[in-house]
Design a protein around this motif. Sequence first.
Motif, PDB file in Angstrom:
ATOM      1  N   ALA A 146     105.696  14.063  62.290  1.00  0.00           N
ATOM      2  CA  ALA A 146     104.902  14.435  61.118  1.00  0.00           C
ATOM      3  C   ALA A 146     104.630  15.936  61.139  1.00  0.00           C
ATOM      4  N   PRO A 147     104.539  16.564  59.962  1.00  0.00           N
ATOM      5  CA  PRO A 147     104.311  18.016  59.928  1.00  0.00           C
ATOM      6  C   PRO A 147     102.899  18.371  60.387  1.00  0.00           C
ATOM      7  N   GLN A 148     102.812  19.464  61.129  1.00  0.00           N
ATOM      8  CA  GLN A 148     101.525  19.987  61.581  1.00  0.00           C
ATOM      9  C   GLN A 148     101.390  21.440  61.144  1.00  0.00           C
ATOM     10  N   PRO A 149     100.272  21.816  60.521  1.00  0.00           N
ATOM     11  CA  PRO A 149     100.105  23.223  60.121  1.00  0.00           C
ATOM     12  C   PRO A 149      99.999  24.122  61.348  1.00  0.00           C
ATOM     13  N   ASP A 172      94.623  21.969  46.752  1.00  0.00           N
ATOM     14  CA  ASP A 172      93.770  20.834  47.093  1.00  0.00           C
ATOM     15  C   ASP A 172      94.554  19.665  47.680  1.00  0.00           C
ATOM     16  N   SER A 173      95.729  19.912  48.244  1.00  0.00           N
ATOM     17  CA  SER A 173      96.524  18.820  48.803  1.00  0.00           C
ATOM     18  C   SER A 173      97.037  19.201  50.187  1.00  0.00           C
ATOM     19  N   THR A 174      97.236  18.190  51.014  1.00  0.00           N
ATOM     20  CA  THR A 174      97.850  18.362  52.327  1.00  0.00           C
ATOM     21  C   THR A 174      99.260  17.824  52.253  1.00  0.00           C
ATOM     22  N   PRO A 175     100.262  18.662  52.345  1.00  0.00           N
ATOM     23  CA  PRO A 175     101.639  18.193  52.114  1.00  0.00           C
ATOM     24  C   PRO A 175     102.171  17.353  53.267  1.00  0.00           C
ATOM     25  N   ILE A 216     109.210  16.986  49.877  1.00  0.00           N
ATOM     26  CA  ILE A 216     107.822  17.424  50.065  1.00  0.00           C
ATOM     27  C   ILE A 216     106.933  16.583  49.161  1.00  0.00           C
ATOM     28  N   LEU A 217     105.887  15.998  49.737  1.00  0.00           N
ATOM     29  CA  LEU A 217     104.917  15.191  48.997  1.00  0.00           C
ATOM     30  C   LEU A 217     103.575  15.895  49.047  1.00  0.00           C
ATOM     31  N   ALA A 218     103.008  16.191  47.882  1.00  0.00           N
ATOM     32  CA  ALA A 218     101.709  16.860  47.808  1.00  0.00           C
ATOM     33  C   ALA A 218     100.911  16.223  46.675  1.00  0.00           C
ATOM     34  N   GLY A 219     100.087  15.242  47.019  1.00  0.00           N
ATOM     35  CA  GLY A 219      99.355  14.524  45.980  1.00  0.00           C
ATOM     36  C   GLY A 219     100.313  13.765  45.087  1.00  0.00           C
TER      37      GLY A 219
END
Length: 739
Positions: free
Chosen positions: A229-232, A212-215, A265-268
């Motif tokens: 910025a990271p892109q999936p 449930d998070s976008t890293p 890495i930041l995820a929530g």
Amino acid sequence: MTKRIFALLMLIMLPHLAQAAPAESAWQDEDFASVRIISARNGVKDVHSLRLGLEFALQPHWKVYWRSAGDAGFPPKIDWTGSENVNAGAENMLWPAPMRFSIFGLETFGYENRVIFPVDIPVLDPSQPVKLHLSVDYLACSDICVPATAVLNLTLPASSGDISSHAHEIEKFAAKVPLTGGNLPMGVASIWETGDSKASYLDIALRDVPDDSTPDILVEGKPADSFGAPQPTGEMLDGAPVYRLTIHNNAKADSFDGQNLTVTILAGALAVEQPVQVGSAPESGMVAANDLSGGNTPPKQAMTTSPHGTAWWIIGGLALLGGLILNVMPCVLPVLSLKVMGAIQLGTQNRASTRRGFFASALGILVSFWIIAGALGILKLAGGSIGWGIQFQQPLFLTVMTIVVVLFACNMFGLFEISANRLNNLANDAIDHHQAPQGHAPGAREGMGGHFLTGMFATLLATPCSAPFLGTAVGFALAGSIFDIFWIFTLLGIGFALPYLLIAARPEIARLLPKPGRWMVVVKFVLGLALLGTAIWLLGVLAGQIGTNGAIAVGLGLALASGLIWWRHKTTRLKRKPLLAGFATLAVLVALFAPGFSKPPANSARNTASHTGDDAALPWQPFAPETIARDVADGKTVLVDITADWCVTCQVNKRLVIDTDDVRAVLGGENIVLMQGDWTRPDPAIAAFLAKYDRYGIPFNAVFGPNAPDGVLLSELLSKDQVISGIATASGANGLAKD
């Protein structure tokens, strides 16, 4: 006389609520930011490593920078020149997880509003005071950027070394520092460089990212390196999603293959930091994400995420439900006794009186929750430790509550009456019995003040309990803004007051109770005994705060006061009554001030065997959160239990769930580590651990294991199946689950 006692108690309580000045420097103010240094200790006695906090309070839309500022800016830098009795060369500044700021194609990382940078610095000689002289260079940016320097001074004496009121707030930001080391709950599975004719990229495959998070991914390399910025990409590598970062520096001709980087890495609420080496692009294993039917991502048993990711109306509903359920928790037994007696008395009155009485009690509950919310808001702004029920960690609060409960018990025994007429004005409560005027039924002139205070008293005695959904709502409130605290606590109060509001809306419910008669004398006596039991329980909690001798002194003072009140009630000599009342008041004051002359017991690890006297007690270990990851890496499963003597729900969980044969058989198995933290008295390490998971009250139970390194959070009110299945899930041994 009772007015004077009430006023004296309030005068004594108010200075306690306004805590002593913490260990802090003066603010250095600019138009855009204020800076100060704070300390987790109020001195350096027996302190070899001092934890400080460099605090920035920023004006709206201004920011300061992370250790790697990005495409612009520079981080705060401390010059310790002029400081005494510290090893400035060995200081360690910690960096909480930052935010990303993207503007005009530039990527920077930093902090808005408020941030505390924890700083650990060795103390050279704990027998001598520490004098801190800091020169802090920093850059603050909004539409413009302004470099500034703050000069901060703080002296910490060698005569004390107690935890300061800032410790909890520093630890809250320390808990936001990205995790490092082995067995990280998420991380980089693979990293490689790719490119085309237009640009070069870093492709990073991340493992175990919460669903449930976008890293966000922050990459640090050489000073000139810069990344977008990271892109999936929509692709997976062996079940790990792949993200692409554009390389912004003009090192396109230089390959990143083999280069060492640091990836954050930041995820929530979760943040990790991992050193990596750029490898070669994978030859196979890449598949489109939409080709995965059923998915081959490894299952994740993650710790419940921050409630701030939940819709506000869901949190509000949980607050209402948690407040309502709180009425039936075991700690509300003495409150229920007061409810029953009030309802019986109101049963003889007219419908309007019944309605007004219960509405006044509901209003008392709401006002109490607002007072608690206000006090917690003030403590939060002041940097103090906040949490549900933490007032039971304060000896003065426990002593005052014990006095109040004993006086209510004396009232139930008929030794004096609390006049409802005078309670009509809250400041004019008295301890004199006034006969109702001739022709008026008992209770006909019942005022609203007594019912209002009953509601407030109910709230105070209910706070050491937790209930299902209560922890989630309180955690959301205390982790959020002052507004969050007030609206969540308002809904908690409404939920707790719902039974009162129901009878206020339908007063005929009260008429179902039996009519007053001689049987009430027996009921009042039984309820008085229940209140005395509550007083004994409070004294037991107080003993954990100030020591057994101090608690005995409080108990003897109240016993003497009760005896004098009984003598005053029995004597027929009117001249003796004021003298006995004066001596009773003096005995109460002795009980009130006794904790101030008591020596708190030394901190010791909680041991279940010592509490139960059971030779076969479970082998609880002292709370040591830093060992959890190591135990999990060794293949062990760790059950963490945060409890306290004043937490009634904790004791119920222990007696009805943890100490049962079925659960003990599982907890006594091989590779099971039982870790218990005692929050009876304030402990910043426990407070920080709870805050890390957006919990600010107890019970707190979580299971960590090879299959759930980031933990499985259990509910506040445990069940046997929940504990057993939690152990099975975390360990991966499904056979532990009950059939």
